[in-house]
Enzyme design. Structure first.
Site, PDB file in Angstrom:
ATOM      1  N   ALA A 197       2.214  -2.564   4.155  1.00 43.67           N
ATOM      2  CA  ALA A 197       1.802  -1.670   5.234  1.00 43.67           C
ATOM      3  C   ALA A 197       1.410  -2.576   6.391  1.00 43.67           C
ATOM      4  CB  ALA A 197       0.619  -0.838   4.787  1.00 43.67           C
ATOM      5  N   HIS A 230      -4.455 -10.963  -1.964  1.00 45.58           N
ATOM      6  CA  HIS A 230      -4.478 -11.318  -0.553  1.00 45.58           C
ATOM      7  C   HIS A 230      -5.392 -12.522  -0.326  1.00 45.58           C
ATOM      8  CE1 HIS A 230      -3.570  -7.005  -0.816  1.00 45.58           C
ATOM      9  NE2 HIS A 230      -2.837  -7.184   0.253  1.00 45.58           N
ATOM     10  N   MET A 265      -1.602  -8.329   6.596  1.00 41.67           N
ATOM     11  CA  MET A 265      -2.438  -9.355   5.953  1.00 41.67           C
ATOM     12  C   MET A 265      -1.793  -9.945   4.696  1.00 41.67           C
ATOM     13  SD  MET A 265      -6.032  -7.301   6.275  1.00 41.67           S
ATOM     14  CE  MET A 265      -6.444  -6.377   7.774  1.00 41.67           C
ATOM     15  N   SER A 266      -0.464  -9.840   4.601  1.00 43.73           N
ATOM     16  CA  SER A 266       0.212 -10.357   3.398  1.00 43.73           C
ATOM     17  C   SER A 266       1.592 -10.869   3.793  1.00 43.73           C
ATOM     18  CB  SER A 266       0.332  -9.234   2.367  1.00 43.73           C
ATOM     19  OG  SER A 266       1.190  -8.221   2.866  1.00 43.73           O
ATOM     20  N   ASN A 317      -0.022   2.466  10.907  1.00 44.47           N
ATOM     21  CA  ASN A 317      -0.918   2.788  12.035  1.00 44.47           C
ATOM     22  C   ASN A 317      -0.443   2.011  13.250  1.00 44.47           C
ATOM     23  OD1 ASN A 317      -2.046   0.462  10.276  1.00 44.47           O
ATOM     24  ND2 ASN A 317      -2.891   0.091  12.314  1.00 44.47           N
ATOM     25  N   HIS A 374      -5.006  -0.791  -5.209  1.00 42.63           N
ATOM     26  CA  HIS A 374      -4.052  -1.762  -5.743  1.00 42.63           C
ATOM     27  C   HIS A 374      -4.281  -1.893  -7.248  1.00 42.63           C
ATOM     28  CE1 HIS A 374      -2.465  -3.707  -1.994  1.00 42.63           C
ATOM     29  NE2 HIS A 374      -3.527  -3.116  -1.501  1.00 42.63           N
ATOM     30  N   SER A 386       0.832  -1.211   0.000  1.00 47.68           N
ATOM     31  CA  SER A 386       0.000   0.000   0.000  1.00 47.68           C
ATOM     32  C   SER A 386       0.862   1.255   0.000  1.00 47.68           C
ATOM     33  CB  SER A 386      -0.868   0.061   1.266  1.00 47.68           C
ATOM     34  OG  SER A 386      -1.712  -1.035   1.325  1.00 47.68           O
ATOM     35  N   HIS A 429      -8.979   1.608   6.714  1.00 48.44           N
ATOM     36  CA  HIS A 429      -8.136   1.440   5.526  1.00 48.44           C
ATOM     37  C   HIS A 429      -7.674   2.819   5.033  1.00 48.44           C
ATOM     38  CE1 HIS A 429      -6.470  -0.478   2.033  1.00 48.44           C
ATOM     39  NE2 HIS A 429      -7.264   0.155   1.199  1.00 48.44           N
ATOM     40  N   TYR A 434      -7.521 -12.836   1.993  1.00 44.40           N
ATOM     41  CA  TYR A 434      -8.887 -12.428   2.382  1.00 44.40           C
ATOM     42  C   TYR A 434      -9.784 -12.122   1.180  1.00 44.40           C
ATOM     43  CZ  TYR A 434      -7.088  -7.649   1.769  1.00 44.40           C
ATOM     44  OH  TYR A 434      -6.514  -6.520   1.252  1.00 44.40           O
ATOM     45  N   GLU A 435      -9.187 -12.016   0.000  1.00 45.78           N
ATOM     46  CA  GLU A 435     -10.021 -11.763  -1.185  1.00 45.78           C
ATOM     47  C   GLU A 435     -10.743 -13.035  -1.623  1.00 45.78           C
ATOM     48  OE1 GLU A 435      -8.163  -8.885  -4.123  1.00 45.78           O
ATOM     49  OE2 GLU A 435      -6.454  -9.354  -2.842  1.00 45.78           O
TER      50      GLU A 435
HETATM   51  N1  HPA Z   1      -3.588  -4.866  11.058  1.00 43.96           N
HETATM   52  C1  HPA Z   1      -3.522  -5.721  10.017  1.00 43.96           C
HETATM   53  N2  HPA Z   1      -3.093  -5.353   8.823  1.00 43.96           N
HETATM   54  C2  HPA Z   1      -2.702  -4.080   8.644  1.00 43.96           C
HETATM   55  C3  HPA Z   1      -2.757  -3.137   9.687  1.00 43.96           C
HETATM   56  C4  HPA Z   1      -3.221  -3.555  10.970  1.00 43.96           C
HETATM   57  O1  HPA Z   1      -3.291  -2.784  11.943  1.00 43.96           O
HETATM   58  N3  HPA Z   1      -2.304  -1.966   9.176  1.00 43.96           N
HETATM   59  C5  HPA Z   1      -1.985  -2.195   7.877  1.00 43.96           C
HETATM   60  N4  HPA Z   1      -2.225  -3.475   7.544  1.00 43.96           N
END
Ligand code: HPA
Length: 276
Positions: free
Chosen positions: A114, A84, A212-213, A236, A62, A31, A248, A86-87
């Protein structure tokens, strides 16, 4: 032939028909880093949609294409947009692009993402050199019949993120005066962010950042013998560490804000890796 391997071979055939470029390093852009390719001397591009059977990303922000060209004189293939778990794709499909880049000739895999910061000393906007990873909820991409052509049934994972590359990147960061944290990345399935209790648990397990990757891609790359490195952009603070709800939008805004510095670091690191 194994179904997963058969699909990979079909994708390889499609790429070979359309692309002549031979990359040495594969870069997966997370990201905010999508426009890294603006800094490259681009020679060819290939939209994922032109590769039959290739999983295409459905996430906002993306793009979906391979970009072939030179970064600081190094022949690379960059993935603008990754898929990903989750998709809804199988984890074998999620790592198909990584395996495909290995078959294109890339010996090194440079992962970026990210991630949420779990380590209390991290701030949003920091960068973290990935030293190791934990996968708990995500299945191994190597489950199923082993693809002998790629690697061994029980691959060693004691040094997924190459110590040699980590040293090079630490020096690149110092040379560019970019502060670099280091730590352990934990991959969750997503798409929901974690609960504060999960984050406390992951912190106790030894994780410094969550995303998540990345870890499944690293496992597949290690299986086929690539040398791997990775950097997370801490977009974050993870749930419960920050008092704000996660979004997001926040992830993307922070990733975009620090993207110029991230690009500078990645560019320098790639050229230092090529020098050895
Ligand atoms: N959790 C999971 N995946 C993420 C996060 C998070 O806080 N920030 C960016 N991708």
């Amino acid at each position: 032939m194994n179904e997963v391997y058969e699909k990979l071979m079909k994708c390889r055939e499609a790429v070979e028909k359309k692309v002549t470029f031979k990359p040495e390093l594969a870069l997966i852009l997370g990201s905010g880093l999508g426009d890294f390719c603006d800094t490259m001397d681009v020679k060819e591009t290939l939209p994922y949609s032109e590769i039959p059977g290739f999983p295409t990303s459905t996430v906002a922000g993306h793009k979906g294409q391979f970009v072939f060209g030179y970064s600081g004189g190094v022949p690379i293939v960059a993935m603008q947009g990754r898929v990903h778990y989750y998709e809804g794709y199988s984890v074998q499909d999620v790592v198909l692009p990584t395996r495909l880049m290995h078959l294109m000739g890339a010996k090194t895999l440079f992962l970026t993402n990210a991630a949420g910061g779990i380590n209390p000393s991290f701030k949003a906007g920091d960068f973290m050199l990935i030293c190791d990873h934990i996968t708990l909820s995500v299945p191994s991409p190597l489950i199923g019949a082993n693809i002998e052509e790629l690697g061994t049934r029980f691959p060693d994972m004691s040094e997924v993120y190459s110590r040699r590359l980590r040293t090079i990147i630490e020096n690149s960061a110092a040379a560019e005066s970019v502060p670099l944290q280091r730590g352990v990345y934990i991959q969750t399935t997503g798409p929901n962010y974690e609960t504060p209790a999960e984050i406390r648990a992951y912190g106790r397990l030894g994780a410094d950042a969550v995303g998540m990757s990345t870890a499944v891609e690293a496992i597949a790359a290690r299986h086929c013998g690539m040398e791997i490195c990775g950097i997370s952009c801490i977009s974050n603070l993870a749930a419960g560490i920050s008092s704000n709800p996660l979004s997001h939008k926040e992830v993307q805004e922070t990733a975009d804000r620090v993207a110029p510095l991230f690009k500078k670091l990645v560019k320098r690191a790639i050229s230092d890796i090529a020098k050895g």
